[in-house]
Design a protein around this motif. Structure first.
Motif, PDB file in Angstrom:
ATOM      1  N   VAL A  32       0.804  -1.170  -0.103  1.00 47.78           N
ATOM      2  CA  VAL A  32       0.055   0.141  -0.106  1.00 47.78           C
ATOM      3  C   VAL A  32       0.911   1.381   0.114  1.00 47.78           C
ATOM      4  CG1 VAL A  32      -1.688   1.369   1.309  1.00 47.78           C
ATOM      5  CG2 VAL A  32      -1.873  -1.173   1.154  1.00 47.78           C
ATOM      6  N   SER A  33       0.607   2.211  -0.842  1.00 44.05           N
ATOM      7  CA  SER A  33       1.477   3.559  -0.940  1.00 44.05           C
ATOM      8  C   SER A  33       0.696   4.590  -0.493  1.00 44.05           C
ATOM      9  CB  SER A  33       1.767   3.643  -2.541  1.00 44.05           C
ATOM     10  OG  SER A  33       0.197   4.162  -3.179  1.00 44.05           O
ATOM     11  N   LEU A  34       1.536   5.565  -0.011  1.00 43.60           N
ATOM     12  CA  LEU A  34       1.152   6.870   0.609  1.00 43.60           C
ATOM     13  C   LEU A  34      -0.052   7.565  -0.274  1.00 43.60           C
ATOM     14  CD1 LEU A  34       1.824   8.349   3.252  1.00 43.60           C
ATOM     15  CD2 LEU A  34       3.161   9.914   1.829  1.00 43.60           C
ATOM     16  N   GLU A  35       0.059   7.400  -1.633  1.00 48.38           N
ATOM     17  CA  GLU A  35      -0.665   7.894  -2.513  1.00 48.38           C
ATOM     18  C   GLU A  35      -2.028   7.314  -2.544  1.00 48.38           C
ATOM     19  OE1 GLU A  35       2.481   7.420  -3.417  1.00 48.38           O
ATOM     20  OE2 GLU A  35       2.463   9.735  -3.408  1.00 48.38           O
ATOM     21  N   MET A  36      -2.224   6.013  -2.390  1.00 42.62           N
ATOM     22  CA  MET A  36      -3.338   5.296  -2.015  1.00 42.62           C
ATOM     23  C   MET A  36      -4.056   5.700  -0.907  1.00 42.62           C
ATOM     24  SD  MET A  36      -1.868   1.421  -3.159  1.00 42.62           S
ATOM     25  CE  MET A  36      -3.109   0.288  -2.989  1.00 42.62           C
ATOM     26  N   MET A  37      -3.262   5.866   0.119  1.00 41.83           N
ATOM     27  CA  MET A  37      -4.043   6.453   1.410  1.00 41.83           C
ATOM     28  C   MET A  37      -4.240   7.659   1.335  1.00 41.83           C
ATOM     29  SD  MET A  37      -3.590   3.620   2.963  1.00 41.83           S
ATOM     30  CE  MET A  37      -4.750   4.185   4.468  1.00 41.83           C
ATOM     31  N   ILE A  38      -3.715   8.643   0.607  1.00 38.89           N
ATOM     32  CA  ILE A  38      -4.223   9.771   0.763  1.00 38.89           C
ATOM     33  C   ILE A  38      -5.514   9.990  -0.212  1.00 38.89           C
ATOM     34  CG2 ILE A  38      -3.699  12.005  -0.612  1.00 38.89           C
ATOM     35  CD1 ILE A  38      -0.832  11.654   0.639  1.00 38.89           C
ATOM     36  N   ASN A  39      -5.586   9.061  -1.276  1.00 35.07           N
ATOM     37  CA  ASN A  39      -6.693   9.140  -2.259  1.00 35.07           C
ATOM     38  C   ASN A  39      -8.077   8.766  -1.564  1.00 35.07           C
ATOM     39  OD1 ASN A  39      -5.529  10.364  -4.690  1.00 35.07           O
ATOM     40  ND2 ASN A  39      -4.825   8.341  -5.504  1.00 35.07           N
ATOM     41  N   HIS A  40      -7.724   7.641  -0.822  1.00 28.21           N
ATOM     42  CA  HIS A  40      -8.827   7.067   0.088  1.00 28.21           C
ATOM     43  C   HIS A  40      -9.256   7.820   1.278  1.00 28.21           C
ATOM     44  CE1 HIS A  40      -9.820   3.200  -2.166  1.00 28.21           C
ATOM     45  NE2 HIS A  40      -8.364   3.173  -2.479  1.00 28.21           N
ATOM     46  N   GLY A  41      -8.264   8.384   1.729  1.00 29.26           N
ATOM     47  CA  GLY A  41      -8.561   9.461   2.788  1.00 29.26           C
ATOM     48  C   GLY A  41      -9.506  10.467   2.126  1.00 29.26           C
ATOM     49  N   LYS A  42      -9.159  11.242   1.108  1.00 31.70           N
ATOM     50  CA  LYS A  42     -10.112  12.331   0.560  1.00 31.70           C
ATOM     51  C   LYS A  42     -11.524  11.512   0.270  1.00 31.70           C
ATOM     52  CE  LYS A  42      -6.553  14.501  -2.180  1.00 31.70           C
ATOM     53  NZ  LYS A  42      -5.823  14.668  -3.509  1.00 31.70           N
ATOM     54  N   ALA A  43     -11.500  10.451  -0.011  1.00 29.99           N
ATOM     55  CA  ALA A  43     -12.768   9.868  -0.335  1.00 29.99           C
ATOM     56  C   ALA A  43     -13.550   9.902   0.730  1.00 29.99           C
ATOM     57  CB  ALA A  43     -12.707   8.624  -1.194  1.00 29.99           C
ATOM     58  N   VAL A  44     -13.084   9.199   1.795  1.00 30.69           N
ATOM     59  CA  VAL A  44     -13.979   9.184   2.948  1.00 30.69           C
ATOM     60  C   VAL A  44     -14.263  10.398   3.477  1.00 30.69           C
ATOM     61  CG1 VAL A  44     -13.547   8.374   5.422  1.00 30.69           C
ATOM     62  CG2 VAL A  44     -12.856   6.916   3.702  1.00 30.69           C
ATOM     63  N   MET A  45     -13.113  11.557   3.550  1.00 29.14           N
ATOM     64  CA  MET A  45     -13.605  12.523   4.134  1.00 29.14           C
ATOM     65  C   MET A  45     -14.747  13.373   3.356  1.00 29.14           C
ATOM     66  SD  MET A  45     -11.833  13.411   6.842  1.00 29.14           S
ATOM     67  CE  MET A  45     -12.004  15.303   7.067  1.00 29.14           C
ATOM     68  N   ARG A  46     -15.077  13.091   2.083  1.00 32.13           N
ATOM     69  CA  ARG A  46     -16.051  13.485   1.145  1.00 32.13           C
ATOM     70  C   ARG A  46     -17.341  13.126   1.607  1.00 32.13           C
ATOM     71  NH1 ARG A  46     -12.970  12.087  -3.406  1.00 32.13           N
ATOM     72  NH2 ARG A  46     -11.495  13.790  -3.840  1.00 32.13           N
ATOM     73  N   GLY A  47     -17.293  11.771   2.579  1.00 39.25           N
ATOM     74  CA  GLY A  47     -18.717  11.445   2.995  1.00 39.25           C
ATOM     75  C   GLY A  47     -18.742  11.385   4.342  1.00 39.25           C
ATOM     76  N   VAL A  48     -18.107  12.369   5.049  1.00 45.76           N
ATOM     77  CA  VAL A  48     -18.167  12.182   6.688  1.00 45.76           C
ATOM     78  C   VAL A  48     -18.619  13.703   7.039  1.00 45.76           C
ATOM     79  CG1 VAL A  48     -16.819  12.204   8.691  1.00 45.76           C
ATOM     80  CG2 VAL A  48     -16.652  10.412   7.096  1.00 45.76           C
TER      81      VAL A  48
END
Ligand code: KIV
Length: 271
Positions: free
Chosen positions: A62-78
């Motif tokens: 798992v890369s930092l970029e993957m974590m950042i992209n999924h982090g952004k996606a989750v923040m959009r739903g919270v």
């Protein structure tokens, strides 16, 4: 707290004093984050996404970029939950300056509330550097998925007296650096209880008994979506893999029988 107010660090940290259990789950996408958010105090964008979303054998790829992209996606739903993003393997453990630089990038680019790293006393300088840089951090001790390859598999920790004591020492040393909470994974009940009694920050258990101040599960496990391996500590509250199978089979049947699309799904010229 009102469901439309974002929970903060103080709310999470004072859960043991309030005597309330912290409800925590993982989330990786916007729609799932939206569905879980009203029910959870904390959502973790875990590097377990390597296995449950990307089909990897472990989280090491798992890369930092993957974590950042999924982090952004989750923040959009919270709208409500406190959001924590995992720092992936290789992004923090060997160099305190790199850990701070990468953690700051995750916080700035995702807008999450805190990051999580794995490790006990051997990572004290990294925990301290993150605290000195004012980066809100959760610790993860016990069974550490980023170390399973090195350790030859998923093994329950704290079975011997020495190992149990060393986990307690880890938790107490880490607490002093100012972490928000400590995730304890895969340990026996008596050890979890000693850690809970030995620290004042919240403990969040996964396979670590009901002694912990809160509980977390990988949402795909809890929803019965990831079924390749179901650990003893998982309870399935839904059977989504089975629901998807049944839905896909019904769709395939109807397409083949030319029953779908039906009249209701077809655009027509207005008469
Ligand atoms: O990556 C993850 O999902 C975790 C657990 C605590 C659930 O670290």
């Amino acid at each position: 707290m009102a469901q439309n107010a974002r929970l903060d660090k103080e709310y999470i940290m004072h859960a043991p004093q309030r005597g309330e259990a912290l409800v925590c789950l993982t989330a990786y996408t916007t729609p799932v984050a939206k569905a879980l958010d009203p029910h959870c105090d904390l959502l973790l964008v875990g590097d377990s996404l390597g296995m449950v979303v990307y089909g990897m054998d472990n989280p090491l790829g798992v890369s930092l970029e993957m974590m950042i992209n999924h982090g952004k996606a989750v923040m959009r739903g919270v709208k409500h939950a406190f959001v924590v993003v995992d720092m992936p393997y290789g992004s923090y453990e060997t160099d305190a300056d790199l850990a701070v630089k990468n953690a700051r990038r995750v916080m700035d680019e995702t807008g999450c509330d805190a990051i999580k790293i794995e490790g006990g006393a051997e990572m004290l300088d990294i925990y301290q550097a993150l605290a000195d840089a004012s980066i809100p951090t959760l610790a993860h001790i016990g069974l550490k998925p980023q170390s399973v390859e090195k350790e030859g598999g998923y093994k329950i920790k704290g079975k011997s007296d020495d190992e149990g004591l060393s986990l307690l020492t880890d938790a107490q040393l880490i607490e002093k650096t100012g972490v928000i909470a400590i995730v304890i994974e895969g340990t026996i009940e008596s050890v979890a209880r000693r850690i809970v009694d030995g620290v004042s920050v919240p403990t969040i258990g996964i396979g670590a008994s009901a002694a912990c101040a809160g509980q977390i599960l990988v949402s795909d496990d809890m929803l019965g979506l990831f079924t390749d391996h179901v650990p003893k500590f998982v309870k399935q509250y839904a059977q989504l893999a089975q629901n998807i199978d049944e839905a896909a089979a019904a769709y395939a049947r109807e397409v083949r029988a030319r029953d779908f699309p039906a009249d209701a799904h077809i655009y027509k010229r207005a008469s």
